[in-house]
Design an enzyme around this catalytic site. Structure first.
Site, PDB file in Angstrom:
ATOM      1  CB  THR A 101      -0.902   0.035   1.207  1.00 47.42           C
ATOM      2  OG1 THR A 101      -1.953  -1.134   1.198  1.00 47.42           O
ATOM      3  CG2 THR A 101      -1.821   1.266   1.080  1.00 47.42           C
ATOM      4  CE  LYS A 176      -5.145  -1.609   1.726  1.00 44.64           C
ATOM      5  NZ  LYS A 176      -3.819  -2.269   1.723  1.00 44.64           N
ATOM      6  CE  LYS A 244       2.344   1.787   4.598  1.00 46.98           C
ATOM      7  NZ  LYS A 244       1.763   1.105   3.643  1.00 46.98           N
TER       8      LYS A 244
END
Length: 291
Positions: A101, A176, A244
């Site tokens: 990701t 995502k 993150k």
């Protein structure tokens, strides 16, 4: 044509997710070369038949398909774009697939750099956690050229089931972000629901059985709710990595002029947990905040 008999898959990053994903490829009959910064994490795969490579460059020179599953965008940038990295060392005509990701802009940059060297690039982040990786049931969100996607689809099908080309380079990463935004607020709801059940003197397992089958049902409720109740906070997905991801989503949303209050609150709560030493716990450890 990427057939099992003549395709070498290079896999970089054999952590919680990558280890299972690479293992499925091995068992399917592909020749798999592996590299990870901590060699001990790859030893089980090597014992199963994977070929260890001492560097990103060495792996890139022998692989027809290179899959990366690392931690942060800075790791992706280093692995792909430095002189010792993938783009500078991969074979012409090869396929590179970043399943980390990461940021949409970095995915687009890698695509352009790879294209100049006649290398096909796809961004293909996943969802499903450690369970989805172990059971080869990952959702895989792909960005890039349709021809490259079709060529690599049989490889994706070894690791996942819900595999969709979302658009051009970067589209997988944008998708995502949608996934992580939905999870962020949902995790708060799951934790609050279980905490409420306990406070009300209910049997939380029985409550979970009722509500997971109704309109409140979600992957997080069914898969992470039982872990919360059992006090199991081992990582299927690290809190530090979720922070993150939420940071990337917030930056992208702000760049589009979009307000995301649920995402902002979830990130604040997870950051508090990280500051209290929970950064390496699983995302279900948010339940500790409510306890």
């Amino acid at each position: 044509m990427l057939s099992k008999n003549n395709t070498v898959i290079g896999f970089i990053g054999t952590g919680v997710m990558g280890k299972s994903m690479a293992g499925h490829l091995l068992r399917e009959g592909y020749s798999v070369a592996v590299y990870t910064r901590t060699k001990d994490r790859a030893l089980e795969l090597v014992s199963q038949g994977a070929i260890w490579k001492d560097s990103v460059a060495e792996l890139s020179k022998v692989a027809d398909v290179i899959i990366t599953m690392v931690g942060y965008p800075k790791d992706v940038e280093e692995i792909y774009l430095e002189e010792s990295g993938i783009v500078s060392n991969a074979k012409k005509g090869s396929y590179v697939i970043d399943m980390t990701t990461s940021t949409p802009s970095l995915a687009q940059r890698i695509y352009e750099e790879a294209k100049q060297r006649n290398i096909h690039s796809l961004d293909a982040p996943v969802s499903g956690g450690d369970v989805g990786a172990k059971e080869a049931r990952l959702t895989i969100m792909v960005g890039g050229d349709k021809e490259a996607f079709e060529a690599c689809k049989p490889i994706f099908e070894v690791m996942g089931q819900n595999i969709i080309l979302q658009g051009e380079a970067g589209a997988g990463q944008h998708t995502k972000m949608c996934n992580q935004i939905a999870i962020a607020s949902n995790m708060m709801g799951v934790c609050e629901a279980i905490a409420y059940a306990k406070k009300a003197g209910l049997n939380p397992e029985a409550v979970l059985t009722s509500i997971s089958a109704g309109a409140a049902g979600s992957w997080s409720l069914s898969n992470l709710g039982p872990r919360m109740i059992a006090g199991n906070f081992e990582p299927g997905f690290y809190i530090k990595h979720f922070i993150k991801d939420m940071g990337i989503a917030l930056q992208e949303a702000e760049a589009m002029g979009m307000n995301t209050p649920g995402l902002s609150l979830a990130k604040q709560l997870y950051e508090q947990l990280a500051e209290n030493g929970e950064e390496n716990s699983g995302t279900q450890a948010l339940f500790k905040f409510y306890k």
